[in-house]
Scaffold this motif. Structure first.
Motif, PDB file in Angstrom:
ATOM      1  N   LEU A  55       9.389  12.571  17.754  1.00 49.15           N
ATOM      2  CA  LEU A  55      10.184  11.398  18.444  1.00 49.15           C
ATOM      3  C   LEU A  55      10.824  10.867  17.109  1.00 49.15           C
ATOM      4  CD1 LEU A  55      11.792  10.013  20.608  1.00 49.15           C
ATOM      5  CD2 LEU A  55       9.836   8.550  20.729  1.00 49.15           C
ATOM      6  N   TYR A  56       9.873  10.149  16.077  1.00 47.47           N
ATOM      7  CA  TYR A  56      10.438   9.373  15.106  1.00 47.47           C
ATOM      8  C   TYR A  56      11.265   9.871  14.095  1.00 47.47           C
ATOM      9  CZ  TYR A  56       7.503   5.842  17.523  1.00 47.47           C
ATOM     10  OH  TYR A  56       7.048   4.881  18.343  1.00 47.47           O
ATOM     11  N   THR A  57      10.785  11.580  13.872  1.00 42.90           N
ATOM     12  CA  THR A  57      11.682  12.048  13.218  1.00 42.90           C
ATOM     13  C   THR A  57      13.062  12.299  13.461  1.00 42.90           C
ATOM     14  OG1 THR A  57       9.689  13.363  12.284  1.00 42.90           O
ATOM     15  CG2 THR A  57      12.007  14.491  11.963  1.00 42.90           C
ATOM     16  N   LEU A 119       4.866   1.704   3.568  1.00 44.23           N
ATOM     17  CA  LEU A 119       5.460   2.895   3.213  1.00 44.23           C
ATOM     18  C   LEU A 119       5.665   3.831   4.289  1.00 44.23           C
ATOM     19  CD1 LEU A 119       6.219   4.880   0.874  1.00 44.23           C
ATOM     20  CD2 LEU A 119       3.677   5.237   0.520  1.00 44.23           C
ATOM     21  N   GLY A 120       6.659   4.239   4.661  1.00 48.49           N
ATOM     22  CA  GLY A 120       6.959   4.996   5.687  1.00 48.49           C
ATOM     23  C   GLY A 120       6.790   4.543   6.968  1.00 48.49           C
ATOM     24  N   LEU A 141      -2.515   1.549   8.853  1.00 50.01           N
ATOM     25  CA  LEU A 141      -2.157   1.432  10.074  1.00 50.01           C
ATOM     26  C   LEU A 141      -1.072   2.145  10.390  1.00 50.01           C
ATOM     27  CD1 LEU A 141      -2.367  -0.295  12.895  1.00 50.01           C
ATOM     28  CD2 LEU A 141      -0.743  -2.003  11.875  1.00 50.01           C
ATOM     29  N   ASP A 142      -0.952   3.344  11.303  1.00 48.07           N
ATOM     30  CA  ASP A 142      -0.084   3.914  11.653  1.00 48.07           C
ATOM     31  C   ASP A 142       0.850   3.162  12.851  1.00 48.07           C
ATOM     32  OD1 ASP A 142       1.737   5.697  13.153  1.00 48.07           O
ATOM     33  OD2 ASP A 142       0.505   7.285  12.669  1.00 48.07           O
ATOM     34  N   CYS A 143       1.932   2.621  12.467  1.00 48.03           N
ATOM     35  CA  CYS A 143       2.791   1.827  13.466  1.00 48.03           C
ATOM     36  C   CYS A 143       3.476   2.507  14.542  1.00 48.03           C
ATOM     37  CB  CYS A 143       3.721   1.052  12.593  1.00 48.03           C
ATOM     38  SG  CYS A 143       3.088   0.039  10.970  1.00 48.03           S
ATOM     39  N   GLY A 168       8.785   6.117  -2.905  1.00 51.14           N
ATOM     40  CA  GLY A 168       7.702   6.453  -2.113  1.00 51.14           C
ATOM     41  C   GLY A 168       6.216   6.619  -2.360  1.00 51.14           C
ATOM     42  N   LYS A 169       5.851   5.835  -3.658  1.00 50.68           N
ATOM     43  CA  LYS A 169       4.708   5.426  -4.036  1.00 50.68           C
ATOM     44  C   LYS A 169       4.274   4.160  -4.126  1.00 50.68           C
ATOM     45  CE  LYS A 169       4.974   9.703  -6.936  1.00 50.68           C
ATOM     46  NZ  LYS A 169       4.897  10.289  -8.321  1.00 50.68           N
ATOM     47  N   ILE A 170       2.918   3.847  -3.847  1.00 50.45           N
ATOM     48  CA  ILE A 170       2.366   2.369  -3.854  1.00 50.45           C
ATOM     49  C   ILE A 170       1.858   2.183  -5.425  1.00 50.45           C
ATOM     50  CG2 ILE A 170       0.748   0.993  -2.789  1.00 50.45           C
ATOM     51  CD1 ILE A 170       0.859   2.675  -0.245  1.00 50.45           C
ATOM     52  N   TYR A 171       2.226   1.080  -5.921  1.00 51.66           N
ATOM     53  CA  TYR A 171       1.861   0.697  -7.189  1.00 51.66           C
ATOM     54  C   TYR A 171       0.868  -0.777  -6.924  1.00 51.66           C
ATOM     55  CZ  TYR A 171       4.929   3.874  -9.403  1.00 51.66           C
ATOM     56  OH  TYR A 171       5.543   5.054  -9.782  1.00 51.66           O
ATOM     57  N   VAL A 172      -0.344  -1.014  -7.386  1.00 47.61           N
ATOM     58  CA  VAL A 172      -1.199  -2.075  -7.554  1.00 47.61           C
ATOM     59  C   VAL A 172      -1.375  -2.416  -8.748  1.00 47.61           C
ATOM     60  CG1 VAL A 172      -2.243  -1.587  -5.207  1.00 47.61           C
ATOM     61  CG2 VAL A 172      -3.272  -0.528  -7.191  1.00 47.61           C
ATOM     62  N   ILE A 173      -1.198  -3.781  -9.154  1.00 45.69           N
ATOM     63  CA  ILE A 173      -1.372  -4.129 -10.436  1.00 45.69           C
ATOM     64  C   ILE A 173      -2.504  -5.402 -10.511  1.00 45.69           C
ATOM     65  CG2 ILE A 173      -0.357  -5.308 -12.519  1.00 45.69           C
ATOM     66  CD1 ILE A 173       2.415  -3.838 -11.517  1.00 45.69           C
TER      67      ILE A 173
END
Length: 365
Positions: A55-57, A119-120, A141-143, A168-173
């Protein structure tokens, strides 16, 4: 002689009688998400579709996706972070049109100093401390279904780290003490959801500060504001640098970025925007009558190009406090001045005193 009867399996019901399912899917995908709870009561097939990735696609392909706000709160009555989503129902009267709806509890004990990333269709809760011990755990958490699941752990335990999403990638610093080889190498990390792996991001030794009090992404750069001064990491070139002095001195609280302008509040509690290209702060005009005069402590998010401001309102000696939310259209005039127009402003939740807003961010579904 005994005979046995064979029970034929019941064929799955169609989504909409007399219509092919592919046609029905295209119709249902255009229905606003606030009506999904009602649609899920129609049939088992409809309920299954409402919670399916298909559905979401389809909604995305039809440009029917909507933007939703998620807020985390720390309540004195709860040992864990509480998460809510802003439910906007145009069919309800004004007093019930905009409300925060509680979500299932995150399966973790109390986390302090976690970082957050959208993300997404997922929200990621990164690290944080449990009983003053930093954690490397990550929860997502899948929204679409509002279900929690563990994500791959970071290489390093962190609290009060900067986080941002680029390409599309998560960066943590930061958010860790660089006292051994592993923490030094992984002071900055990147998570690729396609591979499900964290990888170290090379960083110079001299910039590896411990705590980060704010972060944002502007034009492919992750900005991390440390206690001493700010840093920025340009993902495309892999280069590190410092931020402009004016940005460093003027950035207060949890900010958001809209069209290349970073919005936060100043020391007088008014909303200002920093245009990175021009390198100057400008007051967001036109909001004098709609918002409180002093907004210090507010949290902000970009909700589909609109500025969302969330703040706490304490009522004297009352045992309860109000969580307020406002949606603001922002634009730049021909002279480069920033103007805002408040589309709505409402109390969206009442909570016990000593509660606090931790974070807010938007997800597109």
């Amino acid at each position: 002689m005994s005979t046995s009867t064979t029970v034929e399996p019941t064929p799955p019901s169609s989504l909409i009688p007399s219509l092919p399912d592919d046609v029905a899917l295209n119709i249902i995908a255009r229905v606003p998400r606030c009506y999904h709870p009602i649609l899920s009561l129609v049939s088992k097939s409809m309920r299954s579709l409402i919670s399916s990735p298909l559905l979401y696609t389809t909604r995305s392909l039809l440009n029917s996706s909507q933007h939703f706000l998620y807020i985390s709160l720390r309540l004195p009555t709860s040992p864990v972070l509480r998460f809510y989503t802003l439910y906007q129902n145009p069919t309800k009267p004004k007093s019930l049109k905009n409300i925060l709806v509680p979500l299932p509890l995150i399966p973790s004990t109390s986390l302090a100093g976690s970082s957050f990333a959208s993300l997404g269709h997922k929200i990621y809760v990164l690290g944080g401390s449990i009983a003053d011990i930093p954690s490397s755990h990550v929860w997502s958490l899948d929204c679409r279904t509002h279900t929690w699941e563990p994500a791959p752990n970071m290489h390093v335990s962190r609290e009060f780290a900067a986080a941002g999403v680029v390409d599309g990638k998560i960066y943590v610093i930061g958010g860790c003490v660089v006292d051994n080889w592993a923490r030094s190498k992984n002071w900055a990390e990147v998570y690729d959801p396609k591979t499900g792996k964290w990888n170290a991001v090379p960083s110079p030794v001299e910039i590896r500060y411990k705590w980060m009090h704010a972060s944002a992404v502007i034009d492919g750069k992750v900005y991390a504001m440390a206690d001493r001064h700010g840093l920025c990491y340009e993902v495309k070139s892999g280069s590190w640098g410092t931020v402009d002095t004016d940005l460093d001195n003027g950035w207060r609280g949890r900010a958001c970025v809209i069209d290349g302008v970073l919005f936060c509040y100043d020391y007088l509690g008014k909303i200002r925007g920093y245009d990175v290209k021009e390198g100057i702060w400008k007051e967001l005009k036109g909001l004098e009558e709609e918002l409180p005069r002093f907004l210090c402590g507010a949290t902000m998010a970009n909700l589909g190009g609109k500025l969302i401001v969330v703040w706490e309102s304490k009522n004297g000696g009352s045992k309860e406090m109000e969580i307020w939310c406002a949606e603001i259209e922002v634009k730049k005039d021909e002279g480069g001045e920033l103007w805002g127009r408040t589309e709505w402003s409402d109390v969206v939740l009442t909570v016990p005193t000593r509660s606090s807003i931790v974070h807010c961010l938007a997800v597109t579904l």
